[in-house]
Design an enzyme around this catalytic site. Structure first.
Site, PDB file in Angstrom:
ATOM      1  N   GLU A 153       0.793  -1.180  -0.113  1.00  0.00           N
ATOM      2  CA  GLU A 153       0.006   0.123  -0.026  1.00  0.00           C
ATOM      3  C   GLU A 153       0.847   1.141   0.003  1.00  0.00           C
ATOM      4  OE1 GLU A 153      -2.623   0.483   3.442  1.00  0.00           O
ATOM      5  OE2 GLU A 153      -3.916   2.000   2.380  1.00  0.00           O
ATOM      6  N   GLU A 247     -12.013   1.726   5.075  1.00  0.00           N
ATOM      7  CA  GLU A 247     -11.048   1.871   6.209  1.00  0.00           C
ATOM      8  C   GLU A 247     -11.053   3.629   6.391  1.00  0.00           C
ATOM      9  OE1 GLU A 247      -6.581   0.693   6.595  1.00  0.00           O
ATOM     10  OE2 GLU A 247      -6.667   2.652   5.433  1.00  0.00           O
TER      11      GLU A 247
END
Ligand code: LER
Ligand code: MN
Length: 270
Positions: A153, A247
């Site tokens: 990420e 998220e």
């Protein structure tokens, strides 16, 4: 595309971008009640006692595990894959490997986000990337035994100085020996760093392995100013069939964030 919502088992992440934080049983029950397909779990480590309950809970609530975060290694233990001390880098890698093994039982990929660390002090950027690349090659191949990718990420500039944009990250991943690494496209970080989120997703195409579904202000989609139609069109165009995983900050409260996310996903996918 399927829906997922984050569930943290780490007390230190309160105030962070995780929707449910009242334990595994509560989080799974509420994820199912809101209609999510899966939970994305942020555990304190692979040995967390609560994890023993997970198999029963996801079966009872007909949920899948979308992904497993490894960032507690950084948040709680201050481990990182680019730490100047070799012993700490080794501990970081073993912390992640154990979570890959654990997530693999649920056919879920692990995420390397905060555990990438940053380059600073005596550690140059080339040195940090060499350490990170070697770890990703090793851990990526480890994840392959569970037939899941390892998710890497890119984070925004306030969280790492290694990679902030997906395009440059895709080029670098192409230089590594593992073909089992995929990008995690976090729409919050992308809103800060990318010139055009949809164009970037189209450019990196099949490397997108997971999406963190967050608006510009890290609230539920619909509560900020990110324009979703071009992003959903881009994800469809590249054939993305993975999760839209919320998220996000639990604001105005966790239930409202979950409800708004489910509404947004239904609108996006209608
Ligand atoms: C992890 O997925 C992430 O996006 C980082 O900002 C850590 O919260
Ligand atoms: Mn993220």
């Amino acid at each position: 595309m399927r829906s997922a919502i984050t569930l943290s088992l780490v007390p230190e992440t309160r105030g962070g971008p995780f929707v449910f934080s009242e334990g595994l049983a509560d989080g799974c029950a509420r994820a199912a009640a809101f209609g999510f397909d899966a939970v994305e779990i942020f555990p304190p480590g692979a040995d967390a006692p609560a994890l023993a309950e997970l198999a029963g809970l996801i079966e009872r609530h007909r949920l899948a595990v979308a992904a497993v975060g490894t960032g507690a290694g950084w948040v709680v233990k201050k481990l990182s894959l680019t730490h100047p001390e070799a012993a700490v880098r080794t501990q970081a890698r073993e912390f992640i490997r154990a979570l890959i093994d654990w997530a693999g039982r649920f056919s879920a990929p692990a995420i390397i986000g905060s555990m990438q660390g940053r380059w600073e002090g005596a550690v140059t950027r080339p040195q940090a990337l060499a350490w990170l690349g070697e770890a990703l090659e090793d851990l990526g191949e480890h994840a392959a035994r569970y037939h899941v990718p390892l998710l890497y990420e890119p984070l925004n500039r306030y969280e790492t100085n290694l990679f902030n944009r997906l395009g440059e990250t895709a080029v670098w991943l192409g230089t590594l020996r593992s073909r089992n690494l995929r990008l995690l496209a976090d729409l919050f970080h992308m809103n800060i760093e990318e010139a055009d989120i949809a164009a970037t997703l189209r450019a990196v195409g099949p490397l997108v392995g997971h999406v963190h579904f967050a608006d510009s202000n890290r609230r539920a989609i619909g509560l900020g100013h990110t324009a979703m139609p071009p992003i959903i069109a881009a994800l469809r165009a590249i054939g993305y069939a993975g999760y839209l995983s919320a998220e996000i900050l639990p604001l105005p409260d966790d239930s409202a964030a979950a409800g708004q996310t489910m509404l947004a996903i239904r609108q996006c996918l209608a």
